[in-house]
Design an enzyme around this catalytic site. Structure first.
Site, PDB file in Angstrom:
ATOM      1  N   ASN A   9       1.057  -1.196   0.078  1.00  0.00           N
ATOM      2  CA  ASN A   9      -0.027   0.104   0.126  1.00  0.00           C
ATOM      3  C   ASN A   9       1.014   1.068   0.084  1.00  0.00           C
ATOM      4  O   ASN A   9       1.572   1.675   1.049  1.00  0.00           O
ATOM      5  CB  ASN A   9      -0.983  -0.035   1.169  1.00  0.00           C
ATOM      6  CG  ASN A   9      -1.698   1.309   1.242  1.00  0.00           C
ATOM      7  OD1 ASN A   9      -1.826   2.083   0.507  1.00  0.00           O
ATOM      8  ND2 ASN A   9      -2.321   1.382   2.578  1.00  0.00           N
ATOM      9  N   TRP A  10       1.188   1.839  -1.193  1.00  0.00           N
ATOM     10  CA  TRP A  10       1.959   2.972  -1.185  1.00  0.00           C
ATOM     11  C   TRP A  10       1.376   4.250  -0.429  1.00  0.00           C
ATOM     12  O   TRP A  10       2.185   5.347  -0.428  1.00  0.00           O
ATOM     13  CB  TRP A  10       2.414   3.386  -2.718  1.00  0.00           C
ATOM     14  CG  TRP A  10       3.155   2.199  -3.421  1.00  0.00           C
ATOM     15  CD1 TRP A  10       3.333   1.057  -2.970  1.00  0.00           C
ATOM     16  CD2 TRP A  10       3.291   2.206  -4.895  1.00  0.00           C
ATOM     17  NE1 TRP A  10       4.157   0.300  -3.883  1.00  0.00           N
ATOM     18  CE2 TRP A  10       3.937   1.016  -5.261  1.00  0.00           C
ATOM     19  CE3 TRP A  10       3.260   2.980  -5.898  1.00  0.00           C
ATOM     20  CZ2 TRP A  10       4.474   0.549  -6.517  1.00  0.00           C
ATOM     21  CZ3 TRP A  10       3.795   2.880  -6.931  1.00  0.00           C
ATOM     22  CH2 TRP A  10       4.337   1.645  -7.533  1.00  0.00           C
ATOM     23  N   LYS A  11      -0.017   4.223  -0.192  1.00  0.00           N
ATOM     24  CA  LYS A  11      -0.571   5.489   0.600  1.00  0.00           C
ATOM     25  C   LYS A  11      -0.296   6.621  -0.594  1.00  0.00           C
ATOM     26  O   LYS A  11      -0.196   6.534  -1.618  1.00  0.00           O
ATOM     27  CB  LYS A  11       0.017   5.625   1.917  1.00  0.00           C
ATOM     28  CG  LYS A  11       0.015   4.241   2.815  1.00  0.00           C
ATOM     29  CD  LYS A  11       0.104   4.409   4.105  1.00  0.00           C
ATOM     30  CE  LYS A  11      -0.016   3.088   4.753  1.00  0.00           C
ATOM     31  NZ  LYS A  11      -0.024   3.271   6.177  1.00  0.00           N
ATOM     32  N   HIS A  98      -9.372   1.208   5.077  1.00  0.00           N
ATOM     33  CA  HIS A  98      -8.190   1.323   5.624  1.00  0.00           C
ATOM     34  C   HIS A  98      -8.319   2.278   6.810  1.00  0.00           C
ATOM     35  O   HIS A  98      -9.114   3.253   7.085  1.00  0.00           O
ATOM     36  CB  HIS A  98      -7.063   2.110   4.712  1.00  0.00           C
ATOM     37  CG  HIS A  98      -5.804   1.951   5.192  1.00  0.00           C
ATOM     38  ND1 HIS A  98      -5.215   2.731   6.184  1.00  0.00           N
ATOM     39  CD2 HIS A  98      -4.738   1.132   5.153  1.00  0.00           C
ATOM     40  CE1 HIS A  98      -4.133   2.507   6.506  1.00  0.00           C
ATOM     41  NE2 HIS A  98      -3.515   1.501   5.973  1.00  0.00           N
ATOM     42  N   GLU A 100      -6.506   4.606   8.073  1.00  0.00           N
ATOM     43  CA  GLU A 100      -6.471   6.196   7.599  1.00  0.00           C
ATOM     44  C   GLU A 100      -7.727   6.774   7.083  1.00  0.00           C
ATOM     45  O   GLU A 100      -8.028   7.960   7.157  1.00  0.00           O
ATOM     46  CB  GLU A 100      -5.130   6.218   6.824  1.00  0.00           C
ATOM     47  CG  GLU A 100      -3.778   5.973   7.653  1.00  0.00           C
ATOM     48  CD  GLU A 100      -2.735   5.636   6.956  1.00  0.00           C
ATOM     49  OE1 GLU A 100      -2.752   5.524   5.445  1.00  0.00           O
ATOM     50  OE2 GLU A 100      -1.915   4.955   7.544  1.00  0.00           O
ATOM     51  N   GLU A 168      -5.094  -4.846  10.334  1.00  0.00           N
ATOM     52  CA  GLU A 168      -3.989  -3.715  10.825  1.00  0.00           C
ATOM     53  C   GLU A 168      -4.068  -3.248  12.214  1.00  0.00           C
ATOM     54  O   GLU A 168      -5.148  -2.126  12.112  1.00  0.00           O
ATOM     55  CB  GLU A 168      -4.184  -2.745   9.797  1.00  0.00           C
ATOM     56  CG  GLU A 168      -3.639  -3.495   8.222  1.00  0.00           C
ATOM     57  CD  GLU A 168      -3.136  -2.516   7.226  1.00  0.00           C
ATOM     58  OE1 GLU A 168      -1.931  -2.723   6.626  1.00  0.00           O
ATOM     59  OE2 GLU A 168      -3.669  -1.399   7.268  1.00  0.00           O
ATOM     60  N   GLY A 174       3.138   2.084  10.705  1.00  0.00           N
ATOM     61  CA  GLY A 174       4.133   3.280  10.973  1.00  0.00           C
ATOM     62  C   GLY A 174       4.973   3.605  11.852  1.00  0.00           C
ATOM     63  O   GLY A 174       5.534   4.679  12.044  1.00  0.00           O
ATOM     64  N   SER A 214       3.659  -2.319  10.319  1.00  0.00           N
ATOM     65  CA  SER A 214       5.353  -2.228  10.544  1.00  0.00           C
ATOM     66  C   SER A 214       5.732  -3.557  10.150  1.00  0.00           C
ATOM     67  O   SER A 214       6.727  -4.075  10.793  1.00  0.00           O
ATOM     68  CB  SER A 214       5.644  -2.242  12.012  1.00  0.00           C
ATOM     69  OG  SER A 214       4.983  -0.608  12.431  1.00  0.00           O
ATOM     70  N   GLY A 235       3.050  -1.024   4.113  1.00  0.00           N
ATOM     71  CA  GLY A 235       3.174   0.549   3.857  1.00  0.00           C
ATOM     72  C   GLY A 235       4.420   0.912   3.495  1.00  0.00           C
ATOM     73  O   GLY A 235       4.867   0.917   2.467  1.00  0.00           O
ATOM     74  N   GLY A 236       5.175   1.306   4.690  1.00  0.00           N
ATOM     75  CA  GLY A 236       6.689   2.025   4.585  1.00  0.00           C
ATOM     76  C   GLY A 236       7.507   1.116   3.565  1.00  0.00           C
ATOM     77  O   GLY A 236       8.113   1.578   2.711  1.00  0.00           O
TER      78      GLY A 236
HETATM   79  P1  13P Z   1       3.501   0.384   7.754  1.00  0.00           P
HETATM   80  O1  13P Z   1       4.003  -0.911   7.092  1.00  0.00           O
HETATM   81  O2  13P Z   1       4.273   1.609   7.243  1.00  0.00           O
HETATM   82  O3  13P Z   1       3.405   0.198   9.069  1.00  0.00           O
HETATM   83  O4  13P Z   1       1.839   0.540   7.015  1.00  0.00           O
HETATM   84  C1  13P Z   1       0.839  -0.318   7.135  1.00  0.00           C
HETATM   85  C2  13P Z   1      -0.395  -0.143   6.477  1.00  0.00           C
HETATM   86  O5  13P Z   1      -1.061   0.722   6.937  1.00  0.00           O
HETATM   87  C3  13P Z   1      -0.514  -0.929   5.160  1.00  0.00           C
HETATM   88  O6  13P Z   1      -1.825  -0.741   4.724  1.00  0.00           O
END
Ligand code: 13P
Length: 252
Positions: A9-11, A98, A100, A168, A174, A214, A235-236
């Site tokens: 997920n590149w956000k 998600h 967010e 999640e 993050g 994470s 994510g990251g």
């Molecule tokens: P991180 O891997 O950066 O913690 O993000 C997880 C995430 O929200 C994937 O959708």
């Protein structure tokens, strides 16, 4: 046998040049890995989704990070992109719900459920996210919160083919913090039990439940070997092809 899914997920990251280079690097790594025992999904932001999907990507799945709430495939909904439009761009999946989106856009379980229905109706695989906040975990409510989200966010017509669940924990996203493998095992087992109640034992048994929060190359093997963990939503670490692929390789 559930095939593991490694999803990035590149956000809200990436201008054109960087995104196309990252996508290309992932496609190359995937192409070089013959006889993969897992599926790979990348979810770029909307500004580059069509461009990424237009690149030859053979078996790598492409997804959006959201779809519009309205059931209408088009119309006067400024700023929204419908599931039908996402599908038309060449994507085959869509993340919905998600944390967010739930947090910053106040999306309720009902909204998430509608978005998942829209994704499925358009022929996309819905990746439905659930997870408790830190306050909920500290209050001992993690199981209840997640079970409630599953009950209310997963549409009645969800199948193992059209839906993936992603657990999640919000406090792990993050932050570099991850739940213990026992905690992950407990929540994932409870999600599967809830899915069985809602959708029947057969659908529940075959539906993939990803862990996200994470996930890094250093902890991927441990997390991916927990019972009922059928992949990762990253994510990251998905923003670099090397670290994303190192996590994928932990499946093998
Ligand atoms: P991180 O891997 O950066 O913690 O993000 C997880 C995430 O929200 C994937 O959708």
């Amino acid at each position: 046998m559930r095939r593991k899914l490694i999803a990035g997920n590149w956000k809200m990251n990436g201008l054109k040049a960087d995104s196309l280079a990252l996508a290309q690097a992932v496609f190359e790594k995937s192409a070089n890995q013959t006889n993969k025992s897992f599926d790979v999904l990348i979810c770029p932001p909307m500004n580059v989704l069509g461009m990424v999907a237009a690149l030859p990507h053979n078996d790598v799945l492409i997804g959006s990070q959201d779809v519009a709430e309205t059931v209408k495939p088009n119309g006067a909904f400024t700023g929204d992109v419908s599931a039908a439009m996402v599908k038309d761009l060449g994507a085959s999946c869509a993340i919905v719900g998600h944390s967010e989106r739930r947090q910053y856009h106040h999306e309720t379980d009902a909204v998430v459920c509608q978005k998942a229905e829209n994704a499925i109706a358009a022929g996309l695989i819905a990746v439905i996210c659930v997870g408790e906040t830190l306050a909920e975990r500290e209050a001992g409510q993690a199981l209840d919160v997640v079970q409630h989200q599953i009950a209310e966010s997963v549409p009645a017509n969800a199948t193992a083919q059209n839906t993936v669940i992603a657990y999640e924990p919000v406090w792990a996203i993050g932050t570099g913090k991850v739940p213990t493998t026992d905690d992950v095992a407990q929540i994932h087992a409870s999600i599967r039990t809830k899915l069985a109640e809602k959708l029947g034992a057969d659908v529940a048994e075959n539906m993939r439940i990803l862990y996200g929060g994470s996930v890094k190359p250093e902890n991927a093997k441990e997390l991916l070997s927990v019972a009922n963990v059928d992949g990762a939503l990253i994510g990251g670490a998905s923003l670099k092809a090397d670290s994303f692929w190192a996590i994928a390789e932990a499946v093998m």
